[in-house]
Every structure is written in structure tokens, then in C-alpha cells.
Design an enzyme around this catalytic site. Sequence first.
Site, short mmCIF file in Angstrom:
data_model
loop_
_atom_site.label_atom_id
_atom_site.label_comp_id
_atom_site.label_asym_id
_atom_site.label_seq_id
_atom_site.Cartn_x
_atom_site.Cartn_y
_atom_site.Cartn_z
N LYS A 27 0.83 -1.20 0.00
CA LYS A 27 0.00 0.00 0.00
C LYS A 27 0.87 1.25 0.00
O LYS A 27 0.60 2.21 -0.74
CB LYS A 27 -0.90 0.01 1.23
CG LYS A 27 -1.78 1.25 1.33
CD LYS A 27 -2.23 1.55 2.73
CE LYS A 27 -1.14 2.21 3.56
NZ LYS A 27 -1.63 2.70 4.87
N ARG A 138 -7.88 12.06 12.83
CA ARG A 138 -6.42 11.91 12.89
C ARG A 138 -5.75 13.27 12.74
O ARG A 138 -6.19 14.13 11.97
CB ARG A 138 -5.95 10.95 11.80
CG ARG A 138 -6.50 9.55 12.00
CD ARG A 138 -6.14 8.60 10.89
NE ARG A 138 -4.70 8.32 10.85
CZ ARG A 138 -4.15 7.47 9.99
NH1 ARG A 138 -4.91 6.83 9.10
NH2 ARG A 138 -2.85 7.26 10.01
N GLN A 190 4.66 10.55 7.69
CA GLN A 190 3.94 10.91 6.46
C GLN A 190 3.98 12.41 6.20
O GLN A 190 3.89 12.84 5.04
CB GLN A 190 2.49 10.43 6.56
CG GLN A 190 2.36 8.91 6.55
CD GLN A 190 0.94 8.45 6.83
OE1 GLN A 190 0.03 9.26 7.05
NE2 GLN A 190 0.73 7.14 6.84
N SER A 217 8.90 5.70 12.32
CA SER A 217 8.72 5.09 11.00
C SER A 217 9.69 5.66 9.96
O SER A 217 9.32 5.91 8.82
CB SER A 217 7.27 5.29 10.52
OG SER A 217 6.35 4.77 11.45
N ASP A 334 3.40 -0.80 12.11
CA ASP A 334 2.22 -1.46 11.57
C ASP A 334 2.19 -2.94 11.91
O ASP A 334 1.16 -3.61 11.73
CB ASP A 334 2.13 -1.28 10.05
CG ASP A 334 1.54 0.07 9.67
OD1 ASP A 334 1.01 0.76 10.56
OD2 ASP A 334 1.61 0.44 8.48
N ARG A 365 -4.43 2.10 18.85
CA ARG A 365 -3.93 0.75 18.65
C ARG A 365 -3.19 0.19 19.87
O ARG A 365 -2.89 -1.01 19.89
CB ARG A 365 -3.02 0.70 17.42
CG ARG A 365 -3.81 0.77 16.12
CD ARG A 365 -2.92 0.66 14.91
NE ARG A 365 -3.73 0.55 13.70
CZ ARG A 365 -3.26 0.67 12.46
NH1 ARG A 365 -1.96 0.91 12.27
NH2 ARG A 365 -4.06 0.55 11.42
#
Length: 716
Positions: A27, A138, A190, A217, A334, A365
Site C-alpha cells: 500500500k 487523525r 507521512q 517510521s 504497523d 492501537r
Amino acid sequence: MSDGRVVGVIGPFTNGASGTALLPGSKSITNRAVLCAALATGRSTLDGVLFADDTEAMIDAVTALGAVVQIDRRARRLIIDGIGGRRSGSPGAAHDAAGEPIMVHARSSGTTARFVLPVVAALGGRWLLDGDPQLRARPQDDLLAAQRSLGVEVNELGEHGCLPIEVTSAGAGEDPQLRHVRIRADVSSQFATGLLLAGPLRGGIHVEIDAAFDTVSRPYIDMTVAVMEAFGANVVVHSADRYVVTEGGYRAAHYTIEPDASAASYVWAAAALCGGSVRVEGLGSHSIQGDVRFAGVLGEMGAEVTVSDDAVTVGAPSDGRLRAGTFDLRDFSDTAQTLAAVAAFAEGTTAIEGIGFIRRKETDRIANTAAELAKRGIDATAEPDGITVRANPFGLRAGLVDSHGDHRMAMAMSLIGLRVAGIEIDDPECVAKTFPDFYDVLETLRASPEGGSASTVPVIAIDGPAASGKSSVARAVAAELCVDHLDTGAMYRAVAWASLGAGVDLDDLAAVAKIARTSQIEISSVSGSQQVTVDGADATAAIRSAEVDRSVSVVAANPQVRWVLTRRQRDWAHRVGGGVMEGRDIGSVVFPDAVLKVFLTAAAAVRATRRLLQQKSADVLADFDDLHAALSAELAERDRLDSQRDDSPLRVAPGAVIVDTSELSEGETVETITAMYCRANGVAGRALGTAGAGAEDAGPAAASAPAAVPPSGALQ
């Protein structure tokens, strides 16, 4: 959970996981490549594309930018005619003329929203970015601040720092000055990726990641640079925190997308948990995805891991035992929920660290993963920066898992269902966000039963803690499948009773072992009821006395006794041609290659209730609460002792399916086990019994001294 959602039931893997998993494209790479191709000059071809809700959102977004996209789902291919870094061909021209913003709806895709926002700001015009309620929650604060520092007008139309957002900009123009932007990357990498992707449209940009905050990340930023360079962008990496995109736009390319490494984590975990070996091709030592490192985590836990240039294969630990550890998943978060599911079966306490930022993903999460694990009997604690999981397979419970609308929650918790019967997933369809075929791919890895050789004895092994109902369930399963049944617990009870009767000190290992070796113990069925004789004397009732209850665990912990009785159990199975055998270590020691291995369990309080009600005594009923509390504590302590003994400790055998009977009747439990047997062996209600000599001619299941008798049956 919402009313009307679909609930999916996971079928346990009884023969392990095996094969080559055909996974969708990444993805993360797909969405980066789609955007780069859309901004490029010329026609690009993308192969190995993931078609899922997140990537469909990006395809819609680049179409709104003016790119022309041809879709071939069967070939997993996109052909994209790019806009050449300009919005002159944008279909939003009519909106501009009417003074209306061009709408981009990112659905629930964080990558789409965070990558496209800097791009539309660089292209210029009026844009409205929105998403589903999950995405609206978010945070986007740091990215919005970065755009404002570049002179972009950004207005939140709802909550501060969140979508929907209206963006108004004159565009990057021909400003020869290289703009410098500092951005935090402790909430999401991101934000930095979005700035980098838009860099070529601005004639270049200097992106500095604020070193005062821990970057999360980071491999995803490296992935961004790799994809940008594949489409002709010039990116100079001065340090881990300084990236400079120099002059020069994107060029069309033919680009192949790797399989999704996050998706691979689930199939690798299935092999580590269930046995077998799963290979993923297209991922290897040169992968640009950080999540491929999850295979290494499984390796540290004891799994067999092989990495080549273009494939990664994961197999179960050679000794069948996964070991806990402490793991920092900051760079591949993830996979955190996948690891939490695996940790439920590992020996010890697993600490998953460095992932505090995942609280604001599709769901919290950390808190919600810990809560769902706890509901299934797993000792899990939500920490400020991660999750701590203390494994206790005895405590695993069947039931419903709330996915919280989170695709990764649904996929990770499904792994528990591969080892625990009766796990249900609320809203399993939410996996469509990134892995629409998840359940189909998982099913392709369900290993078929291996053909039995002449030396194979077909045994169904049922293990479990004291008072879990092993004996009654095993008898009923044997009757259902038309085969013999051996209550190995009765054998140990018989030795305990004989030793007590002979006045032998149970701590005298050799003396008790002699009783085991010389006693003639027979276990048979008379009018549907079990009968136990020791040296010709009927001991059926006596071996169930309170005194034997207190003594049998000491006898069972005697390694010399276990050596004698293990050989008698194997001899029995060979003489009758297989059958149902229950005890404490049938699947782990006596018959580790049993055709089906089951670990029967229930909460200690439930087991205590069942045992007391079996006594049907007026005295018991009158003093039920006190007796129940004492027996519950006694059973919990016995579980602890049995699981910690040096010789053949009570544990869930590798590959065994845990069946929690806390809320099941005996009939439902029997149905569950027989259905698993039939599925494991590719039959529909066919009996395990064999033709000719065997179950029909064997007579009573005599547990006498070992005799060299060849097997008389084979699995049908």
C-alpha cells in the site's frame, strides 16, 4: 461494535501453515508511485498494484489533479498519463471559474490526505480535502503548520488541526529560492513524506526533520526517496534529518511494486504460531520496506527465518516454542498488533516498545489492542509507549473480537483464531482498507494432512489442566468417531491409588516407579462407563477419591513413572490401531505427531463448579461457596505446579488448538473437536476407526507392560 455488522468465525489451523503466500502490492509503495506517476511528464506503467480502499482513494485523488488513469485490476496494473507538474489540464477548471474549490476525498486513507495536501498547495488554486470520520479524527497539525510557513492559506473547517481543510495557494511559481521547512516527525513520518513528494513541483525544497523529537517510521521516508528517484526526482540525503530535493521534475517510468511487507507479517506469524513454513516472494534483503524487519523479530523469538535477495521464508521454531522478548517497533509499527497476537503464545513476557504514536491511527492501537487481548484471557497492559503481553495459554478464551473498524486489528486478532477455537471477528470486512483478500490468502496456507506412513498411528491427543473435562469429552469424541479411548489420567490415578494402598511414600521416586512398572492396570468400557482395575481389583471409584486427587500430581511429576506409562500409552495406541488419548502431555511428549492435537481448558472457577456439581452431595451444596473458592484456588495452584515441573510440564503442544469450554456444553465441545478432525483430514463426518483387526477386535484397552505389537490400522 455497530449493529448490523458482519461477524466472521476463524477456523483453527490443525495441520499448520504452509506454502507460498501470494500477497498484494505494498500500500505504501503503491500510493507513493501513483502520486509520482500522476505528477510526472509522460505515461507511466505500474505493475503489482494494490487495489484496496486506501489506494482507490489515491487513484481518485490523482484523477482530481488531472491525471488520466487506466485500470487493469486483473493484471494488477495502472497506466497513468501524468500532468507534468502543472494543473493546466485539471478537470477542476470549471470549479476555478465558478470560484469553487476542487474536492479531494481521501476516504480513510492517511497517506492520501497527507501526501496530496502539500501537492495541491504547490500546484495552486482552491482545494477542499476531506475524509471519512475515522480520518477526520487523525491529527494534521504539523503538516498544516509547514504549509503555512510556505505561504499557503490553510483553513480547518471542523476541529482544529483536522480535516476537512480548505487550501488556497497561488502555486509554487518560478521562485528561484530553495525553500527550507522544518517539520516534526514524532507523530507520523507521512508529514515529511508529503513535503518531499511535493518538492519537485516547487523547483526543490529543503526538508529538515526536527531532531528535538524522536522520528517514527523512518524507513518510510527512505522508501519515499527511493520511489521519487525511480521517477526521476533528484533527492540529496545530507543526513538522517536533512533532505534536499533539487531542481528537476518527475519523469514517467515503468515501475514494479513490491508485495506488502505489513501484509507479510500476518502470514509469517501464521507459520510461527501454527507450524509449517510460509514463503513470500518479491521481498528480500533488498526490500525498501521497513516492515520486512518483522521476520527478524520472529527469528529472535525462535522461528526459523531464511532471507534471500528476493524472498523471505518463515517456519515454526524447531522445538515448537516461541520465546518472549523486548522489541522496539518504532520503525515498523504497523506490525505491532501482529506481534501482540504472537506474544500471546510465546513463553514469558513480551514488551513492545517505541510505538506510543499509534494511539492516533485508525483507532487507539495501544489501548484497544490491549483491551481486546484481555477480553480473550490474555494478560496485556497498555503502556505509555507500547504494550506488554504476559503469555498464559491456559487462560486463552474463545469469543468475539471487536475490530474497532481497524483493518490491522482484524487481521492480527484473526491469528489468535488459528490456535484458539471459537474466535470471532466483528466487522472482518474492514480488512478491505489494505488487504481485501486477507482471509482468502490465509486459507490458501491451511496445510493439508500429510499422508500417513506404515509406522504412523492415528491418534487424537486431548491435553489440558485438571478438571477441564478431558476424560468425558475424550470418551464422547471416541464414541462419535467409533474408535477406542484411553484415559491416561486414570493410569496415573491408578498408580497413585496403588502406591497409597501399599503404604509407599510418594516422594520415593523409585518405589512409586516400581508400582507403576509392576501393576497390571486395565482401563475398559462397561455398558458405556469406564472401568479401571488394578491387579484385578476394581478401582473405578477409588481413583476418584479426594486423597487421590491430592496425590496424583506428585505421581505425575515423577519422571520414572512418566517413562513407564508413556511407553504403555504408545503400546496401547499401536495395539488398537489409534484412537483418542487424553492426558497432560499426549500432544507434546507421547504423540507429538498426533493427527489432531487439542488443549482443552476453562477458567479455574468454571472447572471448580463442574467438579463440585459432579459430586451431587448435600454437604457440598450446603457449603458450596466456601468449597468453590477453595477448589478454584487449588486448581489454579495445580495449574502453576504442573506447568513448572521439570519433567513433561503441562503446556500447549506445538500446533495444538486451544478449545476453551468455559461457555460450551460437553456436546458443543465434542462437536467442535470432531469438526476440526474432519476438516484436518479432508473428510465430512467420516470415522477415524479402521477396518479389520483393531478397534473391533482389540478388546479392553489393557495398559499392561509394553509389548512389541505392530500397528494395525491407518488413518482413513
